[in-house]
Design an enzyme around this catalytic site. Structure first.
Site, short mmCIF file in Angstrom:
data_model
loop_
_atom_site.label_atom_id
_atom_site.label_comp_id
_atom_site.label_asym_id
_atom_site.label_seq_id
_atom_site.Cartn_x
_atom_site.Cartn_y
_atom_site.Cartn_z
N ASP A 53 0.84 -1.19 0.00
CA ASP A 53 0.00 0.00 0.00
C ASP A 53 0.88 1.24 0.00
O ASP A 53 1.41 1.64 1.04
CB ASP A 53 -0.92 -0.02 1.23
CG ASP A 53 -1.81 1.21 1.31
OD1 ASP A 53 -1.81 2.00 0.35
OD2 ASP A 53 -2.50 1.36 2.34
N GLU A 131 31.58 10.53 3.30
CA GLU A 131 32.23 10.61 4.61
C GLU A 131 31.16 10.97 5.63
O GLU A 131 30.94 12.15 5.92
CB GLU A 131 33.36 11.65 4.61
CG GLU A 131 34.46 11.40 3.58
CD GLU A 131 35.46 12.54 3.51
OE1 GLU A 131 35.54 13.32 4.49
OE2 GLU A 131 36.14 12.66 2.47
N GLU A 133 29.36 11.31 9.19
CA GLU A 133 29.64 11.46 10.62
C GLU A 133 28.37 11.20 11.42
O GLU A 133 27.25 11.39 10.92
CB GLU A 133 30.16 12.87 10.90
CG GLU A 133 31.47 13.17 10.20
CD GLU A 133 31.86 14.64 10.25
OE1 GLU A 133 33.04 14.95 10.03
OE2 GLU A 133 30.97 15.49 10.48
N GLU A 188 35.75 11.83 15.75
CA GLU A 188 35.73 13.13 15.10
C GLU A 188 35.99 14.25 16.09
O GLU A 188 36.34 14.01 17.25
CB GLU A 188 34.40 13.34 14.36
CG GLU A 188 34.49 13.10 12.84
CD GLU A 188 35.41 14.08 12.14
OE1 GLU A 188 35.66 15.18 12.68
OE2 GLU A 188 35.89 13.75 11.04
N GLU A 195 33.29 8.92 12.76
CA GLU A 195 33.21 8.82 11.30
C GLU A 195 33.75 7.47 10.86
O GLU A 195 34.76 6.98 11.38
CB GLU A 195 34.04 9.94 10.64
CG GLU A 195 34.03 9.90 9.11
CD GLU A 195 34.76 11.08 8.50
OE1 GLU A 195 34.51 12.22 8.95
OE2 GLU A 195 35.60 10.87 7.59
N HIS A 244 30.39 14.66 3.71
CA HIS A 244 31.07 15.14 2.51
C HIS A 244 30.90 14.13 1.38
O HIS A 244 30.98 12.91 1.60
CB HIS A 244 32.56 15.36 2.78
CG HIS A 244 32.83 16.36 3.86
ND1 HIS A 244 34.08 16.55 4.42
CD2 HIS A 244 32.02 17.23 4.50
CE1 HIS A 244 34.02 17.49 5.33
NE2 HIS A 244 32.78 17.92 5.41
N ARG A 315 40.19 24.11 3.19
CA ARG A 315 38.94 23.43 3.47
C ARG A 315 37.80 24.38 3.85
O ARG A 315 36.75 23.92 4.26
CB ARG A 315 39.15 22.42 4.62
CG ARG A 315 40.10 21.30 4.26
CD ARG A 315 40.47 20.46 5.47
NE ARG A 315 41.42 19.42 5.13
CZ ARG A 315 41.10 18.17 4.80
NH1 ARG A 315 39.85 17.81 4.79
NH2 ARG A 315 42.03 17.29 4.51
N GLU A 332 35.10 17.31 -4.08
CA GLU A 332 34.48 17.08 -2.77
C GLU A 332 33.51 18.21 -2.45
O GLU A 332 33.91 19.37 -2.30
CB GLU A 332 35.55 17.00 -1.68
CG GLU A 332 34.97 16.77 -0.29
CD GLU A 332 36.02 16.87 0.82
OE1 GLU A 332 35.81 16.27 1.87
OE2 GLU A 332 37.03 17.57 0.62
N ARG A 334 31.28 19.74 0.36
CA ARG A 334 31.41 19.62 1.81
C ARG A 334 30.14 19.99 2.59
O ARG A 334 30.10 19.86 3.81
CB ARG A 334 32.57 20.51 2.27
CG ARG A 334 33.90 20.11 1.66
CD ARG A 334 35.02 21.09 2.00
NE ARG A 334 35.21 21.27 3.43
CZ ARG A 334 35.85 20.40 4.22
NH1 ARG A 334 36.35 19.27 3.71
NH2 ARG A 334 35.99 20.64 5.51
#
Length: 443
Positions: A53, A131, A133, A188, A195, A244, A315, A332, A334
């Site tokens: 359903d 990645e 966390e 982390e 992580e 990430h 970063r 990447e 982030r």
């Protein structure tokens, strides 16, 4: 992961003494759903004859359109290693079909399949390495989750400071037994935050793995008397949890993002892909950061990206190009967090990148300074814009982005927007502890 046929699944069930099979899929918000059958019903399932359903699933169909079919993907067959060996329990992830035999356009797995089909028409396949966390919290005497962390550890700390290491070890062992190639696991930045990274693969396989990963992490945490949460920002004053996304496109068995003949070893396609991500970043955020709470993480001061820029060195921008080249060349992103539906998140990112390639979008120059330390004027002079600050802002951006709307499809877009409007209105009507502390005695 191994490629299984329906006949392989039948043989494995017999070999592993499987008694129950869980047929799994997600709603549009990425919440894992489950229909359990006995092994005696396996042939019916593999022949695509199992109905359910759809009106009872968030974001699927109205009650007058409720009959839908589960089509299990044999390649996703896994036996749960924490269940008894005798009378074992296995699972398969399913695609959702309409009663007339057509794919259901509201199935998140189908949304990703559509995006991957467009990439294939252009000669590409997509690889993703996530990645993710998460936090491990204590539960109270009645088993309810708290936000009390189990440790005072920090980045890469070990026991005896990291009391969750045993739980994380068991998570890794369970994941490896289910076919994951775990590359790293560690504590982390924030207390109680962890992580676990597993190897990149094709996008559909990784999306399946993410929903499995979250299920396994929660299950193992519970067995250790802990609660695992993928909520983006469960505790004020410490870092939130991100996911990430490392993305690359393959063409003719080569990494399409790598070009040894350019100064930075990045191909024109890589730059156009980055350009597409940046152009559509605001609308993408409504999908990769789908909750009210997601925007409590996207603030300065806790390493989460806020500014729409890219760099191969630092970063602080939204998009980073890790240093490795050759087959490891990747982009990447982030900003995503682990509350997102990975099928939808991968689909909108891929569509944005492909739009950049098709229209030869060129990103601005890379920003190799710490953007957080710039003044507003410096950012303005460099043309660095910000991600949306609230869920409402993000859905407004989605409403005005035809490429990302089309990536979701009309069914998912309409249901998603309706649900997020309700979520925002419920949130804005609440009276928080902060408001009481700030205003109750002042006015």
């Amino acid at each position: 992961m191994p490629k299984y046929s329906a006949e392989d699944v039948r043989a494995l069930c017999k070999e592993r003494d499987v008694k129950f099979i869980r047929l799994q899929f997600t709603d549009i918000f990425g919440v894992l759903k489950n229909v359990a059958i006995t092994v005696e019903q396996l042939d019916k399932a593999l022949n695509n004859e199992l109905m359910f359903d759809g009106s009872s699933i968030e974001g699927f169909v109205r009650i007058e359109e409720s009959d839908m079919y589960l089509r299990p993907d044999p390649n996703t067959f896994q036996v749960f290693p924490w269940k008894p060996r005798e009378g074992a329990v296995a699972r398969m992830i399913c695609d959702i079909y309409n009663s007339d035999g057509t794919p259901f356009i509201g199935d998140p797995r189908y949304v990703l399949r559509r995006a991957l089909a467009e990439a294939e028409e252009m000669g590409y396949t997509m690889n993703v390495g996530p990645e993710a966390e998460f936090f491990l919290f204590h539960v109270d005497s009645e088993g309810r989750p708290t936000t009390v962390t189990h440790d005072r550890a920090g980045y890469f700390d070990l026991t005896p400071v990291d009391l969750g290491e045993d739980a994380r070890r068991d998570m890794v062992l369970m994941l490896e037994e289910m076919g994951f190639e775990v590359e790293a696991s560690h504590h982390e930045v924030a207390p109680g935050q962890h992580e676990i990274d597993f190897k990149y693969s094709d996008a559909l396989d990784v999306a399946d793995k993410i929903v499995t990963f979250k299920f396994v992490v929660r299950t193992v945490a519970q067995r250790h008397g802990l609660h695992a949460s993928f909520m983006p920002k469960p505790v004020f004053g410490i870092a939130g949890s991100g996911m990430h996304m490392n993305m690359s496109l393959m063409k003719d068995n080569e990494n399409a993002f790598y070009d040894p003949n350019t100064d930075n070893k990045l191909s024109a396609e890589a730059m156009h892909y980055v350009g597409g991500l940046m152009k559509h970043a605001k609308a993408i955020t409504s999908v990769t950061n789908p909750t009210v709470n997601s925007y409590k993480r996207l603030v300065t001061g806790y390493e989460a990206p806020v500014y729409i820029a890219w760099s191969a060195r630092n970063r602080s921008p939204l998009i980073r190009i890790p240093a490795k080249r050759g087959m490891s060349t990747r982009v990447e992103l982030r900003s995503p967090d682990p509350s997102c539906n990975p099928y939808l998140a991968f689909a909108v990112c891929l569509r944005a990148g492909l739009d950049g390639i098709k229209n030869k979008m060129t990103p601005p120059a890379s920003c190799d300074r710490n953007i957080y330390e710039m003044t507003d004027k410096e950012r303005l002079d460099l043309g660095i814009d910000c991600l949306p600050e609230t869920l409402k802002d993000a859905t407004h951006e989605l409403k005005n982005d035809p490429v990302i709307k089309e990536a979701l499809g009309p069914h998912v877009y309409d249901r998603y927007m309706e649900a997020k409007k309700i979520e925002w209105n419920r949130y804005r009507m609440q009276v928080s502890d902060w408001e009481l502390e700030e205003y109750l005695t002042k006015f």
